[in-house]
Design a protein around this motif. Structure first.
Motif, short mmCIF file in Angstrom:
data_model
loop_
_atom_site.label_atom_id
_atom_site.label_comp_id
_atom_site.label_asym_id
_atom_site.label_seq_id
_atom_site.Cartn_x
_atom_site.Cartn_y
_atom_site.Cartn_z
N ASP A 13 -1.89 35.87 -4.09
CA ASP A 13 -0.55 36.38 -3.76
C ASP A 13 0.11 35.46 -2.75
OD1 ASP A 13 1.71 37.84 -3.44
OD2 ASP A 13 0.79 39.44 -2.26
N SER A 14 1.32 35.01 -3.05
CA SER A 14 2.04 34.11 -2.13
C SER A 14 2.61 34.86 -0.93
CB SER A 14 3.18 33.40 -2.87
OG SER A 14 4.19 34.34 -3.24
N GLY A 15 2.78 36.19 -1.08
CA GLY A 15 3.42 36.97 -0.03
C GLY A 15 4.93 36.89 -0.08
N ILE A 16 5.45 36.18 -1.09
CA ILE A 16 6.90 36.05 -1.25
C ILE A 16 7.28 36.68 -2.58
CG2 ILE A 16 8.81 34.43 -1.46
CD1 ILE A 16 7.14 32.41 0.12
N GLU A 17 8.18 37.65 -2.52
CA GLU A 17 8.48 38.47 -3.69
C GLU A 17 8.98 37.64 -4.87
OE1 GLU A 17 11.19 42.37 -4.95
OE2 GLU A 17 11.11 41.71 -2.87
N TRP A 18 9.95 36.73 -4.65
CA TRP A 18 10.54 35.98 -5.76
C TRP A 18 9.57 34.95 -6.34
CZ3 TRP A 18 10.92 30.69 -5.64
CH2 TRP A 18 10.86 30.07 -4.38
N LEU A 19 8.56 34.55 -5.54
CA LEU A 19 7.61 33.53 -5.96
C LEU A 19 6.40 34.12 -6.68
CD1 LEU A 19 6.81 30.56 -5.96
CD2 LEU A 19 5.92 30.85 -3.63
N GLY A 20 5.96 35.28 -6.23
CA GLY A 20 4.82 35.93 -6.87
C GLY A 20 3.51 35.22 -6.60
N GLU A 21 2.64 35.18 -7.60
CA GLU A 21 1.33 34.56 -7.44
C GLU A 21 1.42 33.04 -7.55
OE1 GLU A 21 -1.92 37.82 -8.96
OE2 GLU A 21 -1.10 36.45 -10.46
N ILE A 22 0.53 32.37 -6.80
CA ILE A 22 0.46 30.90 -6.85
C ILE A 22 -1.00 30.50 -7.08
CG2 ILE A 22 2.47 30.56 -5.37
CD1 ILE A 22 0.55 30.07 -3.04
N PRO A 23 -1.23 29.29 -7.59
CA PRO A 23 -2.61 28.84 -7.79
C PRO A 23 -3.41 28.91 -6.50
CG PRO A 23 -1.10 27.38 -8.94
CD PRO A 23 -0.25 28.30 -8.10
N LYS A 24 -4.70 29.22 -6.61
CA LYS A 24 -5.55 29.47 -5.45
C LYS A 24 -5.65 28.27 -4.52
CE LYS A 24 -10.04 31.47 -4.26
NZ LYS A 24 -11.33 32.01 -4.78
N THR A 25 -5.58 27.06 -5.08
CA THR A 25 -5.74 25.85 -4.25
C THR A 25 -4.43 25.35 -3.65
OG1 THR A 25 -5.52 24.46 -6.23
CG2 THR A 25 -7.76 25.09 -5.56
N TRP A 26 -3.30 25.98 -4.00
CA TRP A 26 -2.01 25.55 -3.46
C TRP A 26 -1.74 26.27 -2.13
CZ3 TRP A 26 2.34 24.74 -7.61
CH2 TRP A 26 1.83 23.98 -8.68
N ILE A 27 -0.92 25.63 -1.28
CA ILE A 27 -0.59 26.24 0.01
C ILE A 27 0.92 26.27 0.21
CG2 ILE A 27 -2.78 25.53 1.07
CD1 ILE A 27 -1.15 23.32 2.54
N LEU A 28 1.37 27.15 1.09
CA LEU A 28 2.76 27.18 1.53
C LEU A 28 2.84 26.52 2.89
CD1 LEU A 28 3.71 30.78 0.40
CD2 LEU A 28 4.97 28.72 -0.25
N SER A 29 3.78 25.60 3.03
CA SER A 29 3.92 24.87 4.28
C SER A 29 5.39 24.64 4.58
CB SER A 29 3.19 23.52 4.17
OG SER A 29 3.32 22.78 5.37
N LYS A 30 5.73 24.56 5.85
CA LYS A 30 7.13 24.33 6.22
C LYS A 30 7.49 22.85 6.05
CE LYS A 30 7.78 28.20 9.41
NZ LYS A 30 8.18 28.62 10.76
N VAL A 31 8.77 22.61 5.80
CA VAL A 31 9.26 21.25 5.60
C VAL A 31 8.86 20.35 6.76
CG1 VAL A 31 11.36 19.83 5.52
CG2 VAL A 31 11.20 21.88 4.11
N LYS A 32 8.97 20.85 8.00
CA LYS A 32 8.72 20.01 9.18
C LYS A 32 7.29 19.51 9.26
CE LYS A 32 8.28 24.11 12.17
NZ LYS A 32 8.94 24.83 13.27
N TYR A 33 6.38 20.16 8.57
CA TYR A 33 4.99 19.71 8.58
C TYR A 33 4.69 18.73 7.45
CZ TYR A 33 4.53 23.80 11.61
OH TYR A 33 4.70 24.72 12.61
N GLU A 34 5.63 18.58 6.52
CA GLU A 34 5.38 17.76 5.34
C GLU A 34 6.26 16.52 5.26
OE1 GLU A 34 2.83 18.45 3.57
OE2 GLU A 34 2.46 20.38 4.54
N TYR A 35 7.50 16.59 5.79
CA TYR A 35 8.44 15.49 5.63
C TYR A 35 9.22 15.24 6.90
CZ TYR A 35 7.74 15.91 0.56
OH TYR A 35 7.19 15.96 -0.70
#
Length: 461
Positions: A13-35
């Motif tokens: 579960d992504s914890g985000i209603e519009w996104l729903g489930e995500i692959p187990k190995t994927w993560i959610l990260s903020k833009v400032k930590y990635e770019y």
């Protein structure tokens, strides 16, 4: 169509209603930590010395029309660079619009300066910039706020705090390559359909023009008795955009056949229950989401269905359209006192649009030149021929419009499929880790080259 691809074995579960489930190995990260990203600049509009047609490319939102951007329509001077010391956006960076048209995205193919409404994301070793091209328009605008007018706004802080869905980098590469290939295929279909629509529109215009200026219906001509014949006697009209006309037709100026009346600005806006539709071009073209209702004051010009309207002001000034029942806007005029067949008149106006548009005036907002309008020549056959021509064009344009509408609907389906495919891929609803493009790496490289060439060709056009 999207579900032809397999799904991941495990989701969370992504914890985000519009996104729903995500692959187990994927993560959610903020833009400032990635770019890392930076914004452009806008020199003072009141100082002409900051702008130079032979200067440096300076990218605006309006320049972003394709996946790749090679140059800008606007140029800035060496003085602007010296005074503002802006940071240049490097080749293969990604630009993202965060003001006005939020979410327009492109990859730069040359070094370029950008304006203050564009954020530039630089390549890094952690992530794939081509993957960001597909996810940025979906994820970053979700963090936008509304201002007091209800418009969406983003700033640097909101961009930094926006969430991105991050697969492992190898999967990012795989997804970006897959989408680059598949969306290029879809775009090619869309481009062909849009080219067909353009050709049909031009064909319709030529059918109308030949009928109302030459009496040509298909491959035959109307003679004075209303009979279809192979040839009729012609004469020079003396009008460049018309050329020859039937010998027995008259040539009469607009001012002797019609009058016109301009619309007014409303005194008060009301709701649907208490107001009357205020006729904008969007509404007249069929966009019922853009209806504005106003008070029916004595100064307002009331029009009925199927009257002939002329767009007087704006980028498309010189365009004619049939009216709906409502109040005439201040940017439009209604054609009145029509002394020849109304339907024939409308088709003739449609034939004369390009000429009238080419003669618009005004340094800021273009508008119709009333002198040009009043002196436009109409080639006028007898009443019987006017009606026969109008009847033929009713049927012929209806057939062409049916094909145009059918093609537009098909085009929209492909555009929706493209959006759906991108969304499914970048949110992990389909598993592309084992997906191999037919032909392997050679096909990938060929497709990327083909996509780049198409974008270059589009830029030139």
């Amino acid at each position: 169509m999207v579900r032809e691809y397999k799904r991941y074995d495990e989701y969370k579960d992504s914890g985000i209603e519009w996104l729903g489930e995500i692959p187990k190995t994927w993560i959610l990260s903020k833009v400032k930590y990635e770019y890392n990203f930076f914004t452009g600049f806008t020199p003072s509009s009141g100082d002409d010395s900051y702008y130079d047609i032979d200067g440096y490319n300076w990218l605006n939102i309006s320049d972003i029309k394709n996946k790749y951007v090679y140059k800008a329509n606007s140029k800035i001077s060496h003085k602007a660079i010296r005074d503002y010391r802006p940071r240049i956006s490097k080749k293969n960076s990604l630009v993202f619009s965060f003001k006005l048209s939020i979410g327009k995205t492109a990859i730069l193919k040359n070094n370029i300066y950008t304006n203050e409404a564009l954020a530039t994301f630089e390549k890094n070793k952690k992530n794939n910039i081509r993957y960001l091209y597909y996810i940025a328009p979906i994820f970053i605008p979700k963090n936008a706020k509304e201002n007091i007018y209800g418009a969406k706004i983003l700033n640097q802080r909101l961009i930094n705090d926006a969430l991105l869905l991050k697969p492992p980098k190898q999967e990012q590469q795989k997804i970006a390559t897959f989408l680059g290939y598949k969306t290029a295929e879809i775009d090619e279909i869309i481009n062909k359909k849009e080219s067909l629509i353009d050709s049909l529109e031009k064909y319709k215009k030529s059918v109308i023009t030949e009928a109302v200026t030459n009496g040509k219906l298909g491959d035959k001509y109307l003679n004075e008795d209303g009979e279809l014949v192979d040839e009729i006697e012609m004469k020079d009209s003396g009008i460049e955009w018309i050329g020859e006309i039937p010998k027995r037709w008259d040539k009469i100026k607009f001012k002797y056949l019609f009058s016109y009346q301009k619309g007014n600005s409303p005194n008060e806006y009301l709701d649907k229950v208490n107001g009357v539709p205020y006729l904008s071009m969007d509404y007249l073209r069929g966009n019922n989401d853009e209806i504005t209702y106003v008070r029916n004051d004595p100064n307002m010009i009331k029009v009925e269905n199927n009257q002939i309207l002329l767009l007087w002001d704006g980028s498309n000034s010189g365009e004619f359209i049939k009216s709906k029942k409502g109040l005439l806007s201040s940017t439009m005029s209604v054609i009145t006192d029509i002394k020849i067949d109304k339907d024939f008149s409308f088709y003739y106006f449609k034939a004369s649009e390009k000429y009238l548009k080419d003669q618009t005036i005004g340094m800021g907002i273009p508008h119709v030149d009333s002198k040009i309008l009043k002196n436009i020549y109409f080639t006028v056959p007898n009443k019987n021929l006017q009606q026969k021509i109008a009847s033929f064009l009713d049927q012929k344009t209806s057939e062409i419009d049916f094909l145009i509408e059918k093609t537009k609907k098909s085009t929209e389906k492909y555009k929706e499929y493209k959006k759906s495919l991108i969304f499914e891929a970048v949110t992990g609803k389909i598993d592309l880790r084992d997906y191999e493009l037919e032909g392997g790496e050679e096909i990938v490289e060929h497709n990327n080259s083909r996509e780049t060439k198409r974008e270059e060709f589009s830029e030139v056009n």
